[in-house]
Design a protein around this motif. Sequence first.
Motif, PDB file in Angstrom:
ATOM      1  N   HIS A 164     -15.495 -11.630  12.914  1.00  5.34           N
ATOM      2  CA  HIS A 164     -15.260 -12.788  13.777  1.00  5.34           C
ATOM      3  C   HIS A 164     -14.523 -12.392  15.056  1.00  5.34           C
ATOM      4  O   HIS A 164     -14.746 -12.992  16.118  1.00  5.34           O
ATOM      5  N   LEU A 165     -13.662 -11.392  14.972  1.00  8.18           N
ATOM      6  CA  LEU A 165     -12.977 -10.910  16.177  1.00  8.18           C
ATOM      7  C   LEU A 165     -13.983 -10.298  17.147  1.00  8.18           C
ATOM      8  O   LEU A 165     -13.906 -10.522  18.365  1.00  8.18           O
ATOM      9  N   LEU A 166     -14.937  -9.537  16.627  1.00  2.09           N
ATOM     10  CA  LEU A 166     -15.988  -8.962  17.467  1.00  2.09           C
ATOM     11  C   LEU A 166     -16.838 -10.061  18.098  1.00  2.09           C
ATOM     12  O   LEU A 166     -17.153 -10.018  19.297  1.00  2.09           O
ATOM     13  N   MET A 167     -17.206 -11.053  17.309  1.00  2.00           N
ATOM     14  CA  MET A 167     -18.017 -12.153  17.845  1.00  2.00           C
ATOM     15  C   MET A 167     -17.254 -12.931  18.910  1.00  2.00           C
ATOM     16  O   MET A 167     -17.829 -13.362  19.913  1.00  2.00           O
ATOM     17  N   LYS A 168     -15.953 -13.111  18.699  1.00  2.00           N
ATOM     18  CA  LYS A 168     -15.140 -13.816  19.691  1.00  2.00           C
ATOM     19  C   LYS A 168     -15.154 -13.077  21.025  1.00  2.00           C
ATOM     20  O   LYS A 168     -15.120 -13.697  22.091  1.00  2.00           O
ATOM     21  N   ALA A 169     -15.227 -11.743  20.965  1.00  2.00           N
ATOM     22  CA  ALA A 169     -15.273 -10.937  22.189  1.00  2.00           C
ATOM     23  C   ALA A 169     -16.662 -10.909  22.817  1.00  2.00           C
ATOM     24  O   ALA A 169     -16.839 -10.361  23.907  1.00  2.00           O
ATOM     25  N   GLY A 170     -17.660 -11.475  22.119  1.00  2.00           N
ATOM     26  CA  GLY A 170     -19.026 -11.452  22.623  1.00  2.00           C
ATOM     27  C   GLY A 170     -19.790 -10.210  22.221  1.00  2.00           C
ATOM     28  O   GLY A 170     -20.781  -9.842  22.870  1.00  2.00           O
ATOM     29  N   LEU A 171     -19.352  -9.567  21.140  1.00  2.00           N
ATOM     30  CA  LEU A 171     -19.977  -8.333  20.666  1.00  2.00           C
ATOM     31  C   LEU A 171     -20.650  -8.567  19.314  1.00  2.00           C
ATOM     32  O   LEU A 171     -20.230  -9.444  18.555  1.00  2.00           O
ATOM     33  N   PRO A 172     -21.672  -7.779  18.976  1.00  2.37           N
ATOM     34  CA  PRO A 172     -22.286  -7.901  17.647  1.00  2.37           C
ATOM     35  C   PRO A 172     -21.318  -7.431  16.566  1.00  2.37           C
ATOM     36  O   PRO A 172     -20.418  -6.623  16.817  1.00  2.37           O
ATOM     37  N   THR A 173     -21.501  -7.918  15.354  1.00  2.95           N
ATOM     38  CA  THR A 173     -20.557  -7.622  14.278  1.00  2.95           C
ATOM     39  C   THR A 173     -20.571  -6.160  13.853  1.00  2.95           C
ATOM     40  O   THR A 173     -19.606  -5.686  13.242  1.00  2.95           O
ATOM     41  N   ASP A 174     -21.635  -5.431  14.164  1.00  2.47           N
ATOM     42  CA  ASP A 174     -21.688  -4.012  13.798  1.00  2.47           C
ATOM     43  C   ASP A 174     -21.309  -3.105  14.968  1.00  2.47           C
ATOM     44  O   ASP A 174     -21.511  -1.892  14.920  1.00  2.47           O
ATOM     45  N   HIS A 175     -20.726  -3.682  16.012  1.00  3.02           N
ATOM     46  CA  HIS A 175     -20.395  -2.893  17.205  1.00  3.02           C
ATOM     47  C   HIS A 175     -19.291  -1.884  16.918  1.00  3.02           C
ATOM     48  O   HIS A 175     -18.291  -2.191  16.275  1.00  3.02           O
ATOM     49  N   TRP A 176     -19.492  -0.671  17.411  1.00  2.00           N
ATOM     50  CA  TRP A 176     -18.451   0.362  17.436  1.00  2.00           C
ATOM     51  C   TRP A 176     -18.797   1.309  18.568  1.00  2.00           C
ATOM     52  O   TRP A 176     -19.981   1.549  18.838  1.00  2.00           O
ATOM     53  N   SER A 177     -17.811   1.825  19.266  1.00  2.00           N
ATOM     54  CA  SER A 177     -18.083   2.719  20.386  1.00  2.00           C
ATOM     55  C   SER A 177     -16.923   3.682  20.569  1.00  2.00           C
ATOM     56  O   SER A 177     -15.846   3.513  19.977  1.00  2.00           O
ATOM     57  N   THR A 178     -17.139   4.669  21.413  1.00  4.69           N
ATOM     58  CA  THR A 178     -16.086   5.649  21.692  1.00  4.69           C
ATOM     59  C   THR A 178     -14.993   5.063  22.576  1.00  4.69           C
ATOM     60  O   THR A 178     -13.917   5.657  22.707  1.00  4.69           O
ATOM     61  N   THR A 179     -15.254   3.902  23.186  1.00  2.00           N
ATOM     62  CA  THR A 179     -14.265   3.291  24.083  1.00  2.00           C
ATOM     63  C   THR A 179     -13.525   2.121  23.446  1.00  2.00           C
ATOM     64  O   THR A 179     -12.628   1.550  24.068  1.00  2.00           O
ATOM     65  N   ILE A 180     -13.886   1.760  22.227  1.00  3.19           N
ATOM     66  CA  ILE A 180     -13.251   0.607  21.601  1.00  3.19           C
ATOM     67  C   ILE A 180     -11.809   0.948  21.224  1.00  3.19           C
ATOM     68  O   ILE A 180     -11.505   2.062  20.789  1.00  3.19           O
ATOM     69  N   GLN A 181     -10.914  -0.017  21.443  1.00  2.96           N
ATOM     70  CA  GLN A 181      -9.500   0.162  21.131  1.00  2.96           C
ATOM     71  C   GLN A 181      -8.992  -1.053  20.361  1.00  2.96           C
ATOM     72  O   GLN A 181      -9.406  -2.188  20.625  1.00  2.96           O
ATOM     73  N   PHE A 182      -8.080  -0.790  19.428  1.00  2.30           N
ATOM     74  CA  PHE A 182      -7.454  -1.861  18.666  1.00  2.30           C
ATOM     75  C   PHE A 182      -5.935  -1.694  18.716  1.00  2.30           C
ATOM     76  O   PHE A 182      -5.413  -0.577  18.679  1.00  2.30           O
ATOM     77  N   PHE A 183      -5.258  -2.819  18.798  1.00  3.32           N
ATOM     78  CA  PHE A 183      -3.799  -2.843  18.793  1.00  3.32           C
ATOM     79  C   PHE A 183      -3.357  -3.931  17.816  1.00  3.32           C
ATOM     80  O   PHE A 183      -3.926  -5.017  17.800  1.00  3.32           O
ATOM     81  N   ARG A 184      -2.361  -3.628  17.024  1.00  5.84           N
ATOM     82  CA  ARG A 184      -1.851  -4.669  16.143  1.00  5.84           C
ATOM     83  C   ARG A 184      -0.443  -5.068  16.560  1.00  5.84           C
ATOM     84  O   ARG A 184       0.268  -4.326  17.232  1.00  5.84           O
ATOM     85  N   TYR A 185      -0.077  -6.254  16.125  1.00  5.49           N
ATOM     86  CA  TYR A 185       1.230  -6.807  16.444  1.00  5.49           C
ATOM     87  C   TYR A 185       1.574  -7.814  15.361  1.00  5.49           C
ATOM     88  O   TYR A 185       0.737  -8.157  14.517  1.00  5.49           O
ATOM     89  N   HIS A 186       2.786  -8.280  15.349  1.00  3.84           N
ATOM     90  CA  HIS A 186       3.114  -9.381  14.459  1.00  3.84           C
ATOM     91  C   HIS A 186       3.843 -10.451  15.255  1.00  3.84           C
ATOM     92  O   HIS A 186       4.165 -10.256  16.428  1.00  3.84           O
ATOM     93  N   THR A 187       4.050 -11.582  14.628  1.00  2.00           N
ATOM     94  CA  THR A 187       4.607 -12.724  15.344  1.00  2.00           C
ATOM     95  C   THR A 187       5.701 -13.394  14.528  1.00  2.00           C
ATOM     96  O   THR A 187       5.761 -13.275  13.306  1.00  2.00           O
ATOM     97  N   VAL A 188       6.549 -14.096  15.242  1.00  2.00           N
ATOM     98  CA  VAL A 188       7.414 -15.109  14.640  1.00  2.00           C
ATOM     99  C   VAL A 188       6.922 -16.448  15.161  1.00  2.00           C
ATOM    100  O   VAL A 188       6.801 -16.644  16.371  1.00  2.00           O
ATOM    101  N   SER A 189       6.586 -17.356  14.252  1.00  6.42           N
ATOM    102  CA  SER A 189       6.027 -18.648  14.630  1.00  6.42           C
ATOM    103  C   SER A 189       6.897 -19.782  14.105  1.00  6.42           C
ATOM    104  O   SER A 189       7.473 -19.685  13.021  1.00  6.42           O
ATOM    105  N   PHE A 190       6.981 -20.842  14.882  1.00  6.35           N
ATOM    106  CA  PHE A 190       7.715 -22.034  14.467  1.00  6.35           C
ATOM    107  C   PHE A 190       7.065 -23.239  15.118  1.00  6.35           C
ATOM    108  O   PHE A 190       6.402 -23.125  16.146  1.00  6.35           O
ATOM    109  N   GLN A 191       7.224 -24.402  14.497  1.00  5.50           N
ATOM    110  CA  GLN A 191       6.507 -25.582  14.969  1.00  5.50           C
ATOM    111  C   GLN A 191       7.356 -26.829  14.855  1.00  5.50           C
ATOM    112  O   GLN A 191       8.390 -26.849  14.185  1.00  5.50           O
ATOM    113  N   GLU A 192       6.892 -27.858  15.532  1.00  2.00           N
ATOM    114  CA  GLU A 192       7.553 -29.147  15.461  1.00  2.00           C
ATOM    115  C   GLU A 192       7.437 -29.712  14.051  1.00  2.00           C
ATOM    116  O   GLU A 192       6.505 -29.404  13.317  1.00  2.00           O
ATOM    117  N   GLY A 193       8.402 -30.539  13.692  1.00  2.00           N
ATOM    118  CA  GLY A 193       8.352 -31.195  12.399  1.00  2.00           C
ATOM    119  C   GLY A 193       8.901 -30.377  11.262  1.00  2.00           C
ATOM    120  O   GLY A 193       8.906 -30.819  10.114  1.00  2.00           O
TER     121      GLY A 193
END
Length: 204
Positions: A164-193
């Motif tokens: 789904h991440l690939l599709m969101k970028a406009g790429l086919p689900t089997d896409h892979w290339s020598t230029t593809i890069q991935f970065f991970r991160y984490h979050t702190v989330s909070f909400q109203e209520g």
Amino acid sequence: MAPSFSIKLRGTEREQLLQIARQSIRNGLYGGDALEVALHELTDALTARLGVFVTLMQQDNLRGCIGSMQSNEPLAQSVAESAHGAAFRDPRFPQLAEHELDQVCIEISILSPMEPLTSPDRSDLLATLRPDVDGLLLQDQHYQSTFLPKVWEQLPDPEEFLNHLLMKAGLPTDHWSTTIQFFRYHTVSFQEGKDLGDRVWVVT
């Protein structure tokens, strides 16, 4: 490893960010731009330069989500800009109407710094991902997309998450290339209520 980093957010500071987000949306409903935050009134934590996303939920359905992976703006101003964008500039949704303001719940997600993933292939990347923990940013030339960690709630399988991440970028689900890069991160989330209390939250 991700860069060493931490920020402490008290309950009062998280509440202030939520109020800034709502006021910025209110400004937009009456024809104005995003709220200009009075920076001299803020604590040091609220002026840190951090990536942030603001998500609007309406009866458990997504109503808008806009943010930035990194920002040169103080955190509070980034929240104001992102909230305004989530309400009025998310291309997936019509602009928020005045009668909807009291129906939406605002959630703020503050991002840690990006950690590059040096996966040689798809299988290695999938084995590296930590469900319910990792946000993931994909970049390949002019293609880019990201999923916050909360997306694991809808896509708990790493293979499905990546497809789904690939599709969101406009790429086919089997896409892979020598230029593809991935970065991970984490979050702190909070909400109203939610009871924000006085507990100090640390983003690391």
